[in-house]
Design a protein around this motif. Structure first.
Motif, mmCIF file in Angstrom:
data_model
loop_
_atom_site.group_PDB
_atom_site.id
_atom_site.type_symbol
_atom_site.label_atom_id
_atom_site.label_comp_id
_atom_site.label_asym_id
_atom_site.label_seq_id
_atom_site.Cartn_x
_atom_site.Cartn_y
_atom_site.Cartn_z
ATOM 1 N N LEU A 11 4.412 -0.260 -0.188
ATOM 2 C CA LEU A 11 5.016 -0.659 1.077
ATOM 3 C C LEU A 11 6.078 -1.735 0.868
ATOM 4 C CD1 LEU A 11 5.071 -0.642 4.197
ATOM 5 C CD2 LEU A 11 3.245 -2.363 4.127
ATOM 6 N N TYR A 12 5.729 -2.779 0.115
ATOM 7 C CA TYR A 12 6.683 -3.869 -0.091
ATOM 8 C C TYR A 12 7.866 -3.409 -0.937
ATOM 9 C CZ TYR A 12 3.171 -7.077 1.761
ATOM 10 O OH TYR A 12 2.275 -7.716 2.565
ATOM 11 N N ARG A 13 7.587 -2.649 -2.006
ATOM 12 C CA ARG A 13 8.655 -2.256 -2.924
ATOM 13 C C ARG A 13 9.621 -1.261 -2.293
ATOM 14 N NH1 ARG A 13 6.307 0.958 -7.655
ATOM 15 N NH2 ARG A 13 6.091 2.425 -5.923
ATOM 16 N N ASP A 14 9.080 -0.292 -1.566
ATOM 17 C CA ASP A 14 9.910 0.814 -1.082
ATOM 18 C C ASP A 14 10.444 0.603 0.330
ATOM 19 O OD1 ASP A 14 9.278 2.029 -3.484
ATOM 20 O OD2 ASP A 14 7.593 3.147 -2.645
ATOM 21 N N THR A 15 9.808 -0.278 1.115
ATOM 22 C CA THR A 15 10.200 -0.398 2.527
ATOM 23 C C THR A 15 10.546 -1.827 2.919
ATOM 24 O OG1 THR A 15 8.742 1.468 3.072
ATOM 25 C CG2 THR A 15 9.487 0.079 4.891
ATOM 26 N N LEU A 16 9.576 -2.723 2.873
ATOM 27 C CA LEU A 16 9.765 -4.038 3.474
ATOM 28 C C LEU A 16 10.768 -4.907 2.723
ATOM 29 C CD1 LEU A 16 6.116 -4.927 4.570
ATOM 30 C CD2 LEU A 16 7.958 -3.868 5.880
#
Length: 452
Positions: free
Chosen positions: A373-378
């Motif tokens: 989630l953090y790497r690809d989106t946020l």
């Protein structure tokens, strides 16, 4: 002058927004799959961790003490089936005993007790199972020590990245403060535009000081596990790996039941008590003692007496009478109760361990989900937001407060990303401790930037 400062500020912000998490891009690059099960053995990024584990296995004081206890138990088991020592007896007649063959002066004898069939074997089995139990305790302690080494090592790696990110954001905030001050002197900014960067800068400096102060106690903890001086220097780790467990949940729970040292320990306790019950049941049978007695006789006072001066030899045999049946019944009942207690203890420990594994797997999956989630989106969205806010700030359409908010959001997301990396690595180490063995994993890259 104003344009130069703004250009410099933009460059710094872009470095933090796009350069600081360069490791994110490295992590996202496809990695060539490696042979599962060797994530500690085949990767140069983890050489330090591997050397720490080796040193801990050799030098950790608790491990060495547990090993010596196991070694002592093995030596004790080696003599558990030994017969009792022979017994030598000697008696002296204070007044010579007159016999037809002559006066008896003294007597001596040698005897050997032979326990009933199976008793020595039962004692040996009890001693061997006791040694097996200490071996299981040693294995359990070794797994826990390895888990602590890995946990502290990964925490140390997270600390390195947190310090780097906080330093970069502190530099950005210092530039923001200078820009706000310059704008305030020209009348294009409010006083609040100065105060907010100063407050945020103070918070960042406080966070940075706390992080840097944490390095020493973490290093001391790791040194203690390695039996080194607390002040021994430990360089910051270069990487935290993303590792994917290849085993199914069913396989992990099966491994736990088969390999967890705590369960192995209770298996040995049960086996020991079963051997103890066998020994108690054989207590109904007597032990036999065989011997030879020799009486020293002087020459007869009257010549020509048959047996003159001959030393009589007597073969003896004795055995105890196990007539106190209540005590023996109590011993058997005691052993049976201990067997039942061991079974119950194992069952309770197994259920608790399975619950712990269930929770550890949840935390591991949750950390992996957050990594994605953090790497690809946020984090990418936060970088875009910071870029847009920076552009608005440079054109005068935005305020320093907007820029600070965007910078703070990116900072927290970056730290949360590396926190998730650390959590998944620590949870994997915990899962390995629970299942009792290193797990086959797929390695997906190094996640900390290096100075190389």
């Amino acid at each position: 002058m104003r344009r130069t400062i703004l250009t410099t500020l933009a460059a710094v912000a872009l470095v933090i927004a796009f350069g600081a998490p360069a490791a994110l891009a490295d992590a996202a690059k496809p990695q060539k799959p490696l042979v599962p099960g060797a994530y500690l053995g085949d990767h140069a990024e983890l050489d330090d961790l591997r050397s720490f584990l080796t040193r801990a296995s050799e030098n950790n004081n608790e491990l060495r003490a547990a090993f010596q206890k196991w070694k002592a138990a093995v030596s004790r088991a080696a003599r558990a089936d030994t017969l009792p020592d022979p017994r030598f007896t000697f008696g002296y007649y204070t007044t010579p005993l007159e016999t037809r063959g002559g006066p008896a002066r003294y007597k001596y004898g040698l005897s050997q007790t032979l326990p009933f069939f199976g008793k020595l074997d039962a004692k040996e089995q009890m001693a061997l199972r006791d040694a097996d139990g200490l071996k299981a305790r040693f294995d359990e302690l070794k797994l826990k020590t390895f888990y602590e080494v890995k946990s502290v090592y990964y925490e140390y790696a997270y600390l390195a990245r947190a310090i780097d990110i906080t330093k970069e954001n502190t530099e950005l905030m210092e530039y923001l403060e200078k820009i706000a001050t310059a704008r305030y002197t020209t009348g294009t900014a409010k006083h609040s535009d100065i105060m907010r960067p100063q407050v945020e800068l103070g918070k960042l400096e406080d966070r940075l000081n706390s992080l840097e102060d944490l390095r020493r106690p973490l290093a001391a903890r790791l040194n203690a596990l390695l039996d080194r001086a607390p002040e021994a220097e430990i360089p910051f780790p270069r990487s935290i790996p993303i590792m994917s467990i290849t085993d199914s949940d069913e396989s992990l729970f099966a491994r736990l039941s088969e390999s967890n040292p705590q369960l192995t320990y209770w298996d040995t306790v049960q086996a020991k008590e079963e051997a103890g019950k066998d020994l108690a049941e054989r207590g109904y049978y007597p032990d036999f003692t065989f011997g030879l007695d020799v009486t020293k006789v002087d020459e007869a006072r009257n010549p020509g007496v048959i047996g003159d001066g001959r030393n009589p030899v007597m073969a003896t045999m004795s055995f105890n009478l196990p007539i106190w049946l209540n005590a023996r019944e109590a011993a058997v009942d005691e052993s049976q109760s201990k067997i039942s207690a061991a079974r119950r203890s194992r069952l309770g420990v197994e259920r608790k361990l399975k619950a712990d594994l269930e929770l550890a797997l949840y935390k591991y999956r949750d950390a992996v989900r957050k990594i994605d989630l953090y790497r690809d989106t946020l984090v990418p969205k936060a970088k875009q937001s910071l870029g847009v806010t920076m552009e608005a700030f440079m054109t005068g359409a935005g305020t320093s407060l907007d820029l600070i908010d965007a910078e703070q959001t990116l900072l927290e997301l970056q730290l949360a990303y590396y926190r998730s990396l650390t959590d998944q690595a620590q949870r994997l180490a915990e899962i390995e401790t629970l299942v009792g063995t290193e797990l086959p994993c797929e390695f997906h890259g190094s996640l900390l930037k290096t100075d190389e």
